[in-house]
Design a protein around this motif. Structure first.
Motif, PDB file in Angstrom:
ATOM      1  N   GLU A   1      32.243  36.113  28.709  1.00  0.00           N
ATOM      2  CA  GLU A   1      33.649  35.739  28.519  1.00  0.00           C
ATOM      3  C   GLU A   1      33.764  34.560  27.548  1.00  0.00           C
ATOM      4  OE1 GLU A   1      36.244  35.265  32.023  1.00  0.00           O
ATOM      5  OE2 GLU A   1      34.786  36.491  33.107  1.00  0.00           O
TER       6      GLU A   1
ATOM      7  N   GLN B   1      28.840  36.216  31.800  1.00  0.00           N
ATOM      8  CA  GLN B   1      29.614  37.460  31.794  1.00  0.00           C
ATOM      9  C   GLN B   1      30.166  37.776  30.411  1.00  0.00           C
ATOM     10  OE1 GLN B   1      32.425  36.619  34.889  1.00  0.00           O
ATOM     11  NE2 GLN B   1      30.893  36.772  36.513  1.00  0.00           N
TER      12      GLN B   1
ATOM     13  N   GLN C   1      29.003  30.755  34.474  1.00  0.00           N
ATOM     14  CA  GLN C   1      29.309  32.118  34.923  1.00  0.00           C
ATOM     15  C   GLN C   1      30.088  32.873  33.852  1.00  0.00           C
ATOM     16  OE1 GLN C   1      31.205  31.291  38.662  1.00  0.00           O
ATOM     17  NE2 GLN C   1      29.328  31.572  39.854  1.00  0.00           N
ATOM     18  N   LYS C   2      31.047  32.191  33.242  1.00  0.00           N
ATOM     19  CA  LYS C   2      31.819  32.817  32.159  1.00  0.00           C
ATOM     20  C   LYS C   2      30.894  33.254  31.024  1.00  0.00           C
ATOM     21  CE  LYS C   2      36.593  31.548  32.205  1.00  0.00           C
ATOM     22  NZ  LYS C   2      37.713  31.195  31.317  1.00  0.00           N
TER      23      LYS C   2
END
Ligand code: CA
Ligand code: CA
Lengths: 115, 115
Positions: A60, A58, A54-55
């Motif tokens: 990140e 996104q 998920q990071k």
């Protein structure tokens, strides 16, 4: 989409579920589920993988600490024979799916190669 | 891999090649090949895509000039009705392949969701 191809897809899916590989994965999932240690180890491994994916999705930054933690969790999971058996069974099924993709993509590539 | 799944994969491949979508792609490829303008446009489009993909795979920077050039070449290719028909037919086949993947991955996901 021609209707009859659904028949072939469903037939393939049925055979896929009756392969030795699928049976092995089912048994392995049951064995992991029945063992609270293995089960917890696998949950840690999966949760961390999802968090990092998920990071990444996104955009990140993933810290070096997180990378090390992910590697350690993966190693701990794979050191568990029940989890290892499960991951190996899953790999067997992935190989079948990859083969299906190769077989279907080949005639499409052949058309383009004729250009 | 259980031997009989190859029969199902081969049957699916045979039906896949006899779909309306595959027939459309075959015709579209022939139409593009027969037209030297369309053929050249498509080659420019494809060559530039491959070059940029290789750069990306090697971690090389893609300049803004290259990005603009890629977009212009893609737009020019898609403005050609023969190439557009070919890309649309290819998308129809991709949808079938995606569906096959979804159908096969679903029972594997179901096993993991039971954990
Ligand atoms: Ca235990
Ligand atoms: Ca022409």
């Amino acid at each position: 989409m021609a209707v009859n191809i659904y028949d072939d897809i469903n037939k393939l899916e049925s055979t896929f579920r009756s392969t030795e590989e699928f049976g092995k994965l089912k048994q392995a999932v049951e064995a992991v589920t029945a063992d609270s240690d293995s089960s917890q180890l696998f949950k840690n491994f999966r949760d961390l993988q999802i968090t990092l994916q998920q990071k990444q999705a996104q955009g990140e930054e993933i810290t070096e600490e997180e990378m090390v933690s992910a590697q350690e969790t993966a190693q701990a999971a794979q050191a568990d024979p029940k989890i290892l058996a499960m991951l190996e069974a899953e790999m067997g099924l992935s190989q079948i799916i990859d083969e299906v993709n190769r077989v279907l993509i080949k005639p499409v590539q052949s058309l383009y190669e004729s250009m």
